[in-house]
Design a protein around this motif. Structure first.
Motif, mmCIF file in Angstrom:
data_model
loop_
_atom_site.group_PDB
_atom_site.id
_atom_site.type_symbol
_atom_site.label_atom_id
_atom_site.label_comp_id
_atom_site.label_asym_id
_atom_site.label_seq_id
_atom_site.Cartn_x
_atom_site.Cartn_y
_atom_site.Cartn_z
ATOM 1 N N PRO A 8 6.786 6.476 0.630
ATOM 2 C CA PRO A 8 6.788 5.334 1.546
ATOM 3 C C PRO A 8 5.601 4.401 1.294
ATOM 4 C CG PRO A 8 6.161 7.333 2.711
ATOM 5 C CD PRO A 8 6.501 7.723 1.297
ATOM 6 N N SER A 9 5.816 3.128 1.599
ATOM 7 C CA SER A 9 4.746 2.151 1.418
ATOM 8 C C SER A 9 4.716 1.205 2.615
ATOM 9 C CB SER A 9 4.944 1.359 0.132
ATOM 10 O OG SER A 9 6.123 0.583 0.218
ATOM 11 N N ASN A 10 3.596 0.534 2.774
ATOM 12 C CA ASN A 10 3.424 -0.468 3.822
ATOM 13 C C ASN A 10 3.002 -1.772 3.181
ATOM 14 O OD1 ASN A 10 3.858 1.389 5.906
ATOM 15 N ND2 ASN A 10 1.695 1.955 5.976
ATOM 16 N N ILE A 11 3.365 -2.860 3.814
ATOM 17 C CA ILE A 11 2.902 -4.170 3.389
ATOM 18 C C ILE A 11 1.797 -4.568 4.366
ATOM 19 C CG2 ILE A 11 3.526 -6.593 3.059
ATOM 20 C CD1 ILE A 11 4.913 -4.750 1.080
ATOM 21 N N VAL A 12 0.609 -4.859 3.832
ATOM 22 C CA VAL A 12 -0.522 -5.245 4.681
ATOM 23 C C VAL A 12 -1.119 -6.554 4.165
ATOM 24 C CG1 VAL A 12 -1.100 -2.861 5.311
ATOM 25 C CG2 VAL A 12 -2.197 -3.901 3.352
ATOM 26 N N VAL A 40 0.859 -1.179 0.000
ATOM 27 C CA VAL A 40 0.000 0.000 0.000
ATOM 28 C C VAL A 40 0.895 1.229 0.000
ATOM 29 C CG1 VAL A 40 -1.796 1.250 1.244
ATOM 30 C CG2 VAL A 40 -1.768 -1.246 1.282
ATOM 31 N N LEU A 41 0.739 2.042 -1.036
ATOM 32 C CA LEU A 41 1.562 3.243 -1.164
ATOM 33 C C LEU A 41 0.913 4.418 -0.463
ATOM 34 C CD1 LEU A 41 2.517 2.993 -4.939
ATOM 35 C CD2 LEU A 41 3.958 2.464 -2.987
ATOM 36 N N ASN A 42 1.763 5.246 0.102
ATOM 37 C CA ASN A 42 1.308 6.495 0.700
ATOM 38 C C ASN A 42 1.487 7.564 -0.373
ATOM 39 O OD1 ASN A 42 0.845 8.768 2.192
ATOM 40 N ND2 ASN A 42 2.101 8.116 3.926
ATOM 41 N N PHE A 43 0.507 8.409 -0.560
ATOM 42 C CA PHE A 43 0.597 9.393 -1.634
ATOM 43 C C PHE A 43 1.346 10.654 -1.221
ATOM 44 C CE2 PHE A 43 -3.003 6.733 -2.811
ATOM 45 C CZ PHE A 43 -2.580 6.354 -4.072
#
Length: 178
Positions: A62-66, A50-53
């Protein structure tokens, strides 16, 4: 292809007035249970990035793995389709105490074992209102569902959504989970 024909003999109770608020509570409970069933059916090892805009101080995105089952994209797809499953549900009252329930006719390819304990309520709209109420609830609480379903520490999601968040169900209601 195996085709299963089931001949059902169901004792049908003549239609009577059902409280809309009670019916919406039952539909909300079944809705959340269906969403939970879909979420729990996804392999926990499946994840999405999931990318942060917004850019960080270094100009990076930055991105997160969910887990896939907790991603907004997956939950959105589930909520877009879950209410169609209400066409397989009926309104009924428990013979023992007259409590209203909304329940599936078939579970895991077999007749719902609770059918012998309830009287099915004859419905003039062939239970189309169950899907309508479900869609209405999803439209009203989609953001709340995303938030609650994303948090993995919620033990009783049905109460968290249907009672605490949207106040569709009374606080101290003994519900039968189907």
């Amino acid at each position: 292809m195996f085709k299963l024909n089931i001949l059902l003999f169901i004792y049908v109770v003549p239609s009577f007035a059902v409280s809309t608020s009670e019916l919406k509570c039952e539909v909300c409970c079944r809705l959340v249970e269906l969403i939970q069933k879909n979420v729990s059916s996804v392999d926990p090892s499946r994840v999405v990035q999931v990318l942060n805009f917004r850019l960080d101080e270094n100009g990076n995105n930055p991105s997160n793995i969910v887990p896939l089952s907790r991603s907004q994209i997956y939950l959105s797809e589930v909520m877009d389709s879950v209410c169609k499953q209400m066409s397989d549900y009926v309104r009924a009252t428990f013979k023992e105490n007259g409590t209203l329930t909304v329940m599936p006719l078939v579970l895991d390819g077999k007749m719902n074992p609770l059918m012998s304990e309830v009287d099915v309520i004859q419905d003039s709209d062939l239970n189309k209102s169950l899907e309508y109420y479900c869609d209405d609830i999803v439209d009203d609480i989609a953001d709340d569902i995303y938030k609650i379903m994303k948090s993995e520490n919620n033990k009783n999601v049905v109460d968290a959504i249907c009672t605490d968040t949207v106040n569709l169900c009374p606080i101290k209601k003994n519900r039968v989970e189907l």
